[in-house]
Every structure is written in structure tokens, then in C-alpha cells.
Write a protein that holds these residues in place. Structure first.
Motif, mmCIF file in Angstrom:
data_model
loop_
_atom_site.group_PDB
_atom_site.id
_atom_site.type_symbol
_atom_site.label_atom_id
_atom_site.label_comp_id
_atom_site.label_asym_id
_atom_site.label_seq_id
_atom_site.Cartn_x
_atom_site.Cartn_y
_atom_site.Cartn_z
ATOM 1 N N ALA A 216 0.824 -1.208 0.000
ATOM 2 C CA ALA A 216 0.000 0.000 0.000
ATOM 3 C C ALA A 216 0.860 1.261 0.000
ATOM 4 O O ALA A 216 0.549 2.252 -0.685
ATOM 5 C CB ALA A 216 -0.920 -0.013 1.219
ATOM 6 N N GLU A 217 1.965 1.213 0.739
ATOM 7 C CA GLU A 217 2.855 2.371 0.785
ATOM 8 C C GLU A 217 3.524 2.617 -0.562
ATOM 9 O O GLU A 217 3.622 3.760 -1.025
ATOM 10 C CB GLU A 217 3.915 2.152 1.873
ATOM 11 N N THR B 298 2.361 1.670 -3.468
ATOM 12 C CA THR B 298 1.319 2.122 -4.390
ATOM 13 C C THR B 298 1.045 3.603 -4.201
ATOM 14 O O THR B 298 0.877 4.353 -5.178
ATOM 15 C CB THR B 298 0.033 1.315 -4.162
ATOM 16 N N ARG B 299 1.019 4.025 -2.962
ATOM 17 C CA ARG B 299 0.812 5.453 -2.667
ATOM 18 C C ARG B 299 1.951 6.302 -3.223
ATOM 19 O O ARG B 299 1.726 7.368 -3.805
ATOM 20 C CB ARG B 299 0.692 5.651 -1.158
ATOM 21 N N GLU B 300 3.194 5.816 -3.096
ATOM 22 C CA GLU B 300 4.340 6.555 -3.626
ATOM 23 C C GLU B 300 4.254 6.670 -5.150
ATOM 24 O O GLU B 300 4.537 7.730 -5.716
ATOM 25 C CB GLU B 300 5.640 5.859 -3.221
ATOM 26 N N ARG C 69 1.549 6.601 -6.998
ATOM 27 C CA ARG C 69 0.485 7.527 -7.339
ATOM 28 C C ARG C 69 0.923 8.973 -7.136
ATOM 29 O O ARG C 69 0.580 9.855 -7.928
ATOM 30 C CB ARG C 69 -0.754 7.229 -6.501
ATOM 31 N N GLN C 70 1.676 9.207 -6.089
ATOM 32 C CA GLN C 70 2.181 10.561 -5.856
ATOM 33 C C GLN C 70 3.168 10.971 -6.934
ATOM 34 O O GLN C 70 3.196 12.136 -7.359
ATOM 35 C CB GLN C 70 2.833 10.648 -4.472
ATOM 36 N N GLU D 37 -0.858 12.160 -8.144
ATOM 37 C CA GLU D 37 -2.124 11.829 -7.495
ATOM 38 C C GLU D 37 -1.937 11.764 -5.975
ATOM 39 O O GLU D 37 -0.830 11.611 -5.480
ATOM 40 C CB GLU D 37 -2.648 10.484 -8.015
ATOM 41 N N GLU D 38 -3.047 11.903 -5.270
ATOM 42 C CA GLU D 38 -3.081 11.792 -3.808
ATOM 43 C C GLU D 38 -2.052 12.717 -3.145
ATOM 44 O O GLU D 38 -1.274 12.298 -2.276
ATOM 45 C CB GLU D 38 -2.841 10.335 -3.382
ATOM 46 N N CYS E 203 -0.241 15.788 1.613
ATOM 47 C CA CYS E 203 1.219 15.942 1.726
ATOM 48 C C CYS E 203 1.568 17.305 2.311
ATOM 49 O O CYS E 203 0.936 18.319 1.999
ATOM 50 C CB CYS E 203 1.883 15.784 0.356
#
Length: 209
Positions: free
Chosen positions: A100-101, A103-105, A107-108, A112-113, A117
Motif C-alpha cells: 500500500a505504501e 502504491t501510494r508513492e 500515485r504521488q 495523485e493523492e 502531503c
């Protein structure tokens, strides 16, 4: 001076044993406190000395930790997952968190997302993007330069092949021209022995006359 490695066995001297117990008990409790603070772990320690004196440490409450242990033991007795299965579940959960981490990176990095931040996180993200873009541009330039050099080498090879083909064609044309000249000369100027044979024939006919 390096510390001498102590052999792990019972200390015979009562005084030395009491000193070692006091030092190592304090160190054990300190490590337990650090583990509880760093990892948010619930810890309880019960230590009885050789004289029967009780020493204890708990991150919250000794009674609460003991009750939680009893509940956990009862669940295991009822056929619930064992310690090994619990560790496996913990590893799966950690893997999910890591995925999940990441995937978040990603996307950023795609823009995105970014709402949650902070300014420092956005600056760090911008620096990562700039470094990545620089590496991409460098790799692209290297690939383009390799393709240009390969095309240049191919052009030189084609020019060399073209030059050799021209030379071969000119040589073949020269040989054909020489053959034509030789044949033409033979038709115009017949050999001398043809004339001599004709003359001998004429002389023989005159004698018979």
C-alpha cells in the motif's frame, strides 16, 4: 581495551552473582522499556532473585498483561491459530502495508493523492521527480547517440559497397569493349594466310589451263 567475553554459566561467588544480577536486571528492564516505547509493545517482566525477592516491570500493568496472556492461551487451547500461523498473518499484514505504501508513492509520482502531503513531502517528491527525469533524459540521449553512430556506420558500409560495385561494373564494361574491338578488327582485316591460300589456288588453276 576490548571487553573479555564472559562464559555463560552459574557464577559461584555469591557476591559476584548478586552484583551481576543487579546490573543485568537493570539492563533487561531498560531494554524492555525501549522495546515497548519504540515498537508500541505491551511488555511485562517478572524476575525472582536467588534470595526470593521479586522484581517486576510492565509497560502498562502487570495484571493487564497477565490477563491478556490468559485470554490468548485460552484461544489457542480452543483450536485458534497457533503462534506460527499468527506470525504468518503478521507477515502478510506487513506485506500489505508495504504494498500500500509503494502504491501510494507511485500515485504521488504520477501527481495523485497529493492533498495530504506537507510542504516538505512535496519538496522531497519534486526532488525525486527531477532526479528521475534527469536519469531518463540521460538514458534517452545515450540511446539516440548510439542509433546515430549505428546509422553512420551503416552509411559508410553502404557507400563502400556502392564504390566496389561501381569499380566492378567499370571493369566488366572495359573487358566487354576490348572484346568488341578485337572482333571488329578481325572482320575488317582477315589473316594473311587466307590471302596466301587464295593465291595458291589461283596459280594451280592457271597451270592446268
Amino acid at each position: 581495551m576490548t571487553r573479555r567475553k564472559i562464559q555463560i554459566k552459574k557464577i559461584d561467588s555469591v557476591t559476584a552473582r548478586q552484583v551481576a544480577f543487579s546490573k543485568r536486571r537493570k539492563g533487561l528492564f531498560k531494554k524492555a522499556q525501549e522495546l515497548s516505547t519504540l515498537c508500541d509493545a505491551e511488555i511485562a517482566l517478572l524476575v525472582f532473585s536467588s534470595t526470593g525477592k521479586l522484581y517486576d516491570y510492565a509497560s502498562s500493568s502487570i495484571q493487564q498483561v497477565i490477563e491478556r496472556y490468559d485470554q490468548h492461551s485460552a484461544i489457542q487451547i480452543q483450536g485458534k491459530p497457533s503462534v506460527d500461523l499468527q506470525l504468518e498473518d503478521d507477515e502478510k499484514e506487513l506485506h500489505k502495508v508495504a504494498v500500500a505504501e509503494k502504491t501510494r508513492e507511485l500515485r504521488q509520482l504520477n501527481g495523485e493523492e497529493l492533498q495530504g502531503c506537507t510542504l516538505e513531502e512535496l519538496q522531497t517528491l519534486e526532488e525525486r521527480l527531477e532526479r528521475g527525469l534527469s536519469r531518463v533524459s540521460k538514458t534517452k540521449d545515450e540511446r539516440i547517440l548510439k542509433q546515430i553512430n549505428a546509422l553512420k556506420r551503416k552509411g559508410i558500409q553502404l557507400m563502400e559497397e556502392n564504390r566496389r560495385m561501381k569499380q566492378s561494373l567499370v571493369h566488366e564494361q572495359g573487358q566487354s569493349s576490348e572484346s568488341i574491338i578485337v572482333c571488329s578488327s578481325s572482320d575488317i582485316n582477315p589473316p594473311q594466310d587466307c590471302y596466301s591460300s587464295d593465291k595458291s589456288l589461283r596459280l594451280g588453276l592457271s597451270l592446268f589451263k
